[in-house]
Design a protein around this motif. Structure first.
Motif, PDB file in Angstrom:
ATOM      1  N   GLU A 169      -9.600   6.623   3.490  1.00  0.00           N
ATOM      2  CA  GLU A 169      -8.349   5.865   3.364  1.00  0.00           C
ATOM      3  C   GLU A 169      -8.516   4.450   3.910  1.00  0.00           C
ATOM      4  O   GLU A 169      -7.957   3.493   3.351  1.00  0.00           O
ATOM      5  CB  GLU A 169      -7.218   6.581   4.093  1.00  0.00           C
ATOM      6  N   GLN A 170      -9.278   4.277   4.974  1.00  0.00           N
ATOM      7  CA  GLN A 170      -9.523   2.935   5.489  1.00  0.00           C
ATOM      8  C   GLN A 170     -10.333   2.105   4.492  1.00  0.00           C
ATOM      9  O   GLN A 170     -10.110   0.895   4.350  1.00  0.00           O
ATOM     10  CB  GLN A 170     -10.255   3.009   6.832  1.00  0.00           C
ATOM     11  N   ARG A 175      -9.715  10.166   6.702  1.00  0.00           N
ATOM     12  CA  ARG A 175      -9.212   8.909   7.263  1.00  0.00           C
ATOM     13  C   ARG A 175     -10.192   7.767   6.985  1.00  0.00           C
ATOM     14  O   ARG A 175      -9.776   6.624   6.756  1.00  0.00           O
ATOM     15  CB  ARG A 175      -8.979   9.071   8.767  1.00  0.00           C
ATOM     16  N   GLU A 212     -12.076   3.255  -4.907  1.00  0.00           N
ATOM     17  CA  GLU A 212     -11.787   3.809  -3.589  1.00  0.00           C
ATOM     18  C   GLU A 212     -10.677   4.860  -3.666  1.00  0.00           C
ATOM     19  O   GLU A 212     -10.681   5.823  -2.887  1.00  0.00           O
ATOM     20  CB  GLU A 212     -11.399   2.704  -2.608  1.00  0.00           C
ATOM     21  N   ILE A 213      -9.726   4.691  -4.581  1.00  0.00           N
ATOM     22  CA  ILE A 213      -8.700   5.723  -4.769  1.00  0.00           C
ATOM     23  C   ILE A 213      -9.358   7.024  -5.233  1.00  0.00           C
ATOM     24  O   ILE A 213      -9.044   8.117  -4.743  1.00  0.00           O
ATOM     25  CB  ILE A 213      -7.640   5.254  -5.785  1.00  0.00           C
ATOM     26  N   ARG A 260       0.187   5.379  -0.073  1.00  0.00           N
ATOM     27  CA  ARG A 260      -0.842   6.412   0.007  1.00  0.00           C
ATOM     28  C   ARG A 260      -0.811   7.295  -1.239  1.00  0.00           C
ATOM     29  O   ARG A 260       0.256   7.817  -1.603  1.00  0.00           O
ATOM     30  CB  ARG A 260      -0.642   7.267   1.256  1.00  0.00           C
ATOM     31  N   LEU A 303     -10.056   2.442   1.342  1.00  0.00           N
ATOM     32  CA  LEU A 303      -9.046   2.078   0.344  1.00  0.00           C
ATOM     33  C   LEU A 303      -8.182   0.919   0.837  1.00  0.00           C
ATOM     34  O   LEU A 303      -7.870  -0.007   0.069  1.00  0.00           O
ATOM     35  CB  LEU A 303      -8.185   3.308   0.029  1.00  0.00           C
ATOM     36  N   TYR A 338     -11.190   8.552  -2.362  1.00  0.00           N
ATOM     37  CA  TYR A 338     -10.233   9.141  -1.420  1.00  0.00           C
ATOM     38  C   TYR A 338      -9.743  10.491  -1.926  1.00  0.00           C
ATOM     39  O   TYR A 338      -9.712  11.484  -1.178  1.00  0.00           O
ATOM     40  CB  TYR A 338      -9.073   8.168  -1.231  1.00  0.00           C
ATOM     41  N   GLU A 339      -9.387  10.554  -3.189  1.00  0.00           N
ATOM     42  CA  GLU A 339      -8.914  11.815  -3.768  1.00  0.00           C
ATOM     43  C   GLU A 339     -10.022  12.859  -3.792  1.00  0.00           C
ATOM     44  O   GLU A 339      -9.784  14.046  -3.552  1.00  0.00           O
ATOM     45  CB  GLU A 339      -8.366  11.569  -5.169  1.00  0.00           C
ATOM     46  N   TYR A 372       0.830  -1.202   0.000  1.00  0.00           N
ATOM     47  CA  TYR A 372       0.000   0.000   0.000  1.00  0.00           C
ATOM     48  C   TYR A 372       0.863   1.250   0.000  1.00  0.00           C
ATOM     49  O   TYR A 372       1.733   1.416   0.860  1.00  0.00           O
ATOM     50  CB  TYR A 372      -0.922   0.018   1.226  1.00  0.00           C
ATOM     51  N   SER A 431     -12.829   2.216   9.477  1.00  0.00           N
ATOM     52  CA  SER A 431     -13.566   3.165   8.649  1.00  0.00           C
ATOM     53  C   SER A 431     -14.871   3.585   9.323  1.00  0.00           C
ATOM     54  O   SER A 431     -15.244   4.764   9.309  1.00  0.00           O
ATOM     55  CB  SER A 431     -13.851   2.550   7.276  1.00  0.00           C
ATOM     56  N   LEU A 461      -5.031  15.489   5.994  1.00  0.00           N
ATOM     57  CA  LEU A 461      -5.042  14.025   5.931  1.00  0.00           C
ATOM     58  C   LEU A 461      -5.138  13.408   7.323  1.00  0.00           C
ATOM     59  O   LEU A 461      -5.677  12.310   7.480  1.00  0.00           O
ATOM     60  CB  LEU A 461      -3.788  13.518   5.217  1.00  0.00           C
TER      61      LEU A 461
END
Length: 483
Positions: free
Chosen positions: A306-307, A303, A381-382, A26, A309, A385-386, A24, A169, A296
């Motif tokens: 990101e979880q 957060r 999910e990316i 980030r 992801l 997240y973005e 992984y 998450s 972040l």
């Protein structure tokens, strides 16, 4: 037998610590390294308290100084249904993770059975002579492990990691809901207070205009003024009546919205302090914004994304492991006897050890499709997240840009209100002195009413902007400053 089984379980436990999930990394935040500059001429924000702490280090009781608002927020945290649901979601995710984690270790079951029928002597007493059949009973007790997967390729471990990330998450989702609730209660309260002040202004204005109209009516009846002056006064009374009715309705609706967030009728809250005027509210407005990269760690919704992801990344490991052999172990150890009293006699021990291996050869592309699906979900999910980072950046940037301009707007609106009040007094004096017409006084009265309403709205906007910045920077989770 016991040593062999123990050795296999130890080897399986060591190997199951490894997974086939991708490493992984980030994703880089898709935002600028600094927030945009404020509009020209408004670059410097007003620094009143010299605040240097981050928003997440300022408790909401310190940020909101109004005792009435503090009581409403505390009540909302205890009673809000959305926050209750978010807390229950955490319990649900924790239970799901514990269920998935249990697959990492073998399940040992005790078993006992009784059979009545015709048996072979070899099945009951393997060491006896020739085989004979008899009708009787068979008792059996023991301990067994059924279908325990030796996780050599990390499939079970990956699924457990995915469930753990989902649990984290959900916890971050609860924190985000908590922050959102605090800010929404504060903004709903300010909305209700602003409408209450505007309603008071409209009601006072209606009473004043009604008194002026009654005077104009008597002057008209006496022939001292024209019908035009009377109708102008009547129009102003009607306008004030309309404004008062609209504001009364809007205030009642705002209070209903506030009570929904609080979770109970405001009248039922014990020892609720009296409300403050918007001009007396002291909300910290000079919180340092820091760098976009700080979001972040400060924002729970980032957060949370990101979880999600990380969970999708772990599911790729499980999908990859499906291409490799799956080894499962079933074993049993106990005693068997034709009589209950002889279950633990010498020579009645039994055991079995049955490992199995399944190697996928042809599955019509199922495993390959599952892997493609896992990769696509990770890319989704990316993107989420973005997008969450971009939204957070935009919220902070908008609040920062508005901070200096709203301070200037309130100052300008106060100046305009004062000027209109002075103009109204001068117009009244000029009319009474016979220097100006009554229309000048009516126009000044109308402009003063508009300026007072606009000032209340500007003060509300400034306070709401401070709340938006506080929330956008991750403030509102803690009641007091964290130790």
């Amino acid at each position: 037998m016991t040593k062999t089984l123990t050795t296999l379980l130890l080897v399986a436990g060591v190997l199951s610590g490894c997974t086939l999930a991708p490493h992984y990394d980030r994703p880089e935040p898709p935002v600028a390294v600094a927030y945009p500059a404020a509009p020209e001429g408004y670059a410097a924000s007003e620094v009143k308290t010299g605040e240097t702490r981050r928003a997440s280090d300022i408790g909401w009781r310190e940020f909101f100084r109004d005792p009435r608002l503090q009581s409403l927020i505390a009540t909302a945290i205890d009673n809000n249904r959305d926050l209750r649901t978010a807390a229950l979601r955490i319990e649900e995710a924790r239970a799901q993770y514990q269920v998935q984690r249990a697959d990492l270790l073998p399940t040992v079951n005790a078993n006992a059975s009784y059979q009545r029928g015709q048996f072979s002597s070899l099945s009951v007493a393997p060491g006896a002579g020739g085989a004979q059949t008899f009708t009787g009973s068979v008792y059996q007790v023991g301990l067994g492990i059924s279908q325990y997967e030796l996780d050599f390729f990390g499939r079970v471990r990956s699924l457990s990691n995915a469930a753990l990330a989902q649990y984290f998450s959900t916890e971050e989702a609860r924190r985000a809901a908590h922050i959102s609730l605090v800010s929404e209660v504060a903004k709903a309260y300010l909305s209700e207070r602003a409408l209450a002040e505007q309603y008071d202004i409209a009601r006072d204005t209606l009473a004043a205009r009604q008194s002026t109209y009654d005077l104009a009516k008597r002057r008209f009846d006496a022939g001292a003024t024209s019908a035009l002056d009377l109708r102008d006064n009547e129009s102003l009374v009607a306008q004030a009546r309309v404004s008062a009715a609209q504001l009364a309705r809007q205030r009642a609706q705002a209070q209903n919205a506030l009570e929904v967030l609080v979770g109970k009728p405001i009248a039922e809250i014990a020892d609720l302090p009296a409300p403050m005027k918007l001009s007396d509210e002291r909300i910290i407005s000079d919180i340092p914004e820091g760098l976009p990269s700080d979001l972040l760690e400060q924002r729970p919704d980032i957060r949370q994304a990101e979880q999600q992801l990380l969970s999708a990344n772990a599911n790729i490991g499980a999908a990859r492991a499906a291409f490799f052999p799956r080894i499962t172990l079933t074993s049993n150890a106990g005693t068997i006897s034709p009589s209950f009293s002889g279950l633990f006699d010498a020579g009645t021990k039994t055991w079995s050890f049955a490992p199995s291996l399944v190697l996928p050869i042809f599955d019509t592309g199922r495993n390959l499709s599952n892997l493609d699906l896992a990769n696509v979900r990770k890319r989704i999910e990316i993107a989420n997240y973005e997008k969450t980072i971009q939204t957070a950046f935009s919220e902070v940037a908008d609040a920062l840009v508005a901070r200096g301009t709203l301070e200037e707007q309130v100052a300008g609106q106060e100046q305009q209100r004062n000027a209109e009040a002075a103009r109204f007094e001068l117009s009244r004096m000029r009319f009474r002195s016979g220097v100006a017409s009554y229309l000048d006084e009516l126009d000044a009265q109308r402009q003063l009413f508009n300026a007072e309403q606009a000032l209340v709205q500007a003060r509300q906007l400034r306070l709401v902007n401070a709340i938006d910045l506080y929330r956008a920077l991750g403030g509102g989770l803690n009641e007091t400053a964290p130790q």
